[in-house]
Design a protein around this motif. Structure first.
Motif, PDB file in Angstrom:
ATOM      1  N   GLY A 290      -8.318  49.454  51.442  1.00 29.58           N
ATOM      2  CA  GLY A 290      -7.640  50.084  50.321  1.00 29.58           C
ATOM      3  C   GLY A 290      -7.679  49.219  49.083  1.00 29.58           C
ATOM      4  O   GLY A 290      -7.583  49.703  47.961  1.00 29.58           O
ATOM      5  N   PHE A 294      -4.643  51.129  44.420  1.00 31.07           N
ATOM      6  CA  PHE A 294      -5.279  52.398  44.771  1.00 31.07           C
ATOM      7  C   PHE A 294      -4.443  53.616  44.411  1.00 31.07           C
ATOM      8  O   PHE A 294      -4.951  54.725  44.339  1.00 31.07           O
ATOM      9  CB  PHE A 294      -5.640  52.434  46.270  1.00 31.07           C
ATOM     10  N   TRP A 296      -2.662  56.848  44.342  1.00 30.26           N
ATOM     11  CA  TRP A 296      -2.895  57.979  45.230  1.00 30.26           C
ATOM     12  C   TRP A 296      -3.771  58.974  44.497  1.00 30.26           C
ATOM     13  O   TRP A 296      -3.701  59.118  43.285  1.00 30.26           O
ATOM     14  CB  TRP A 296      -1.590  58.654  45.650  1.00 30.26           C
ATOM     15  N   THR A 300      -8.376  57.134  46.919  1.00 30.21           N
ATOM     16  CA  THR A 300      -8.136  56.890  48.343  1.00 30.21           C
ATOM     17  C   THR A 300      -8.740  57.964  49.245  1.00 30.21           C
ATOM     18  O   THR A 300      -8.581  57.890  50.468  1.00 30.21           O
ATOM     19  CB  THR A 300      -6.623  56.816  48.624  1.00 30.21           C
ATOM     20  N   HIS A 306      -5.023  57.228  52.380  1.00 32.81           N
ATOM     21  CA  HIS A 306      -4.765  58.425  51.580  1.00 32.81           C
ATOM     22  C   HIS A 306      -3.522  59.170  52.091  1.00 32.81           C
ATOM     23  O   HIS A 306      -2.877  59.905  51.327  1.00 32.81           O
ATOM     24  CB  HIS A 306      -5.983  59.352  51.632  1.00 32.81           C
TER      25      HIS A 306
END
Length: 323
Positions: A290, A294, A296, A300, A306
């Protein structure tokens, strides 16, 4: 952008209704409303030339990446829940205490929460190195004031004042963890009746957080911006959330990636150990991949990380954020 550009871009005042926002995917997402934290100037201004400024870091209108790199007027941007369930979250983006990002750690996750009934408030807090008295406590003062205002205006936003949590990313994760562990610290003089309200969040979610000011694992940029030159060991301890956990710290949801090369995963691990030692409920997710920052969304996709917002929401329901 200067202040006039901010207004023209719809970053202040009453904006799109939730349904309209959901049906307008092209271009940057806009909040439903915005309001300043302080009456007049924020306390402790020493740089009269400071202005509000947005830096656009992407030229792709479908993939905006903006950051406020100068903040004179801290504020909350509101993403109303179309069908409010009474819950609210204070969202605190990161940026190494030298900027506050808008999109990947604010305007992406806020609509996701709002679509699930949780009213989201994105905080644009003052940056400690931009000429404020009491620089070390300036961001925390804004976070405390934000929590108090959200609760003071609970009826207006159709939320339960008791069910307000906090989530922060990177340096915003440090501010989130500081709010969780130092919510009772006096950081400013009261300006109105809202300041009598308890700013303790019902729960806290520091995401890939900067935590410790210990030089061995600290994010150097965040430490330098927050503490400034000449910081003492006591300054570092006072602003290291893992050293200030008590039984009054709210339950915490911690998230980090093992391959984070910017903020070592040991930051989250140390905070978890302190929470466990104090008997504070904590859920911890450490993903193999990740990296850092990152947020969302598209960054991801295809990675197990994610799924983190769904993991958070399930945990938050178990801790009474959502009734």
């Amino acid at each position: 952008m200067d202040r006039r550009d901010l207004l023209a871009a719809g970053l202040a005042g009453t904006l799109l209704a939730p349904a309209a926002r959901a049906q307008a995917p092209d271009g940057p997402i806009k909040p439903d409303a915005s309001f300043n934290l302080w009456l007049g100037e924020a306390p402790g201004l020493t740089n009269a030339a400071l202005d509000d400024h947005i830096l656009a870091r992407s030229q792709d209108p479908a993939f905006p990446d903006r950051a406020m790199d100068r903040i004179r007027t801290p504020r909350l941007d509101v993403f109303r829940a179309a069908t409010p369930n009474g819950a609210a979250m204070l969202i605190i983006p990161g940026g190494g205490y030298s900027r506050v990002v808008l999109d990947k750690e604010g305007y992406e996750i806020a609509p996701w929460l709002a679509a699930r009934g949780i009213t989201a408030f994105v905080l644009f807090y003052r940056l400690p190195g931009q000429g404020w008295r009491d620089r070390m406590d300036t961001p925390l003062a804004d976070a405390q004031r934000a929590m108090r205002l959200i609760r003071a205006r609970a009826a207006e936003f159709r939320i339960d004042a008791k069910r307000v949590g906090a989530m922060g990313f990177s340096a915003g994760g440090h501010l989130c963890a500081s709010l969780a562990t130092a919510h009772a610290r006096k950081t400013y003089e009261a300006v109105d009746g809202a300041d009598a309200i308890d700013p303790r969040p019902i729960l806290a979610a520091p995401i890939y957080p900067v935590v410790s000011m210990d030089p061995a694992i600290a994010h150097g940029g965040s430490r330098s911006q927050l503490l400034g030159p000449g910081a003492t060991a006591e300054d570092a301890r006072r602003h290291s959330p893992e050293q200030n956990v008590t039984a009054a710290t709210p339950p915490c949801f911690l998230l980090h990636a093992e391959d984070d090369e910017t903020v070592p995963v040991d930051n989250g691990i140390r905070l978890r150990a302190a929470l466990k030692a104090a008997g504070v409920p904590v859920e911890t997710h450490i993903f193999e991949k990740g990296g850092h920052g990152f947020g969302w969304g598209r960054r991801t996709e295809g990675l197990p990380v994610h799924a983190w917002p769904k993991l958070f929401l399930a945990w938050a329901k178990a801790h009474s954020l959502v009734g």
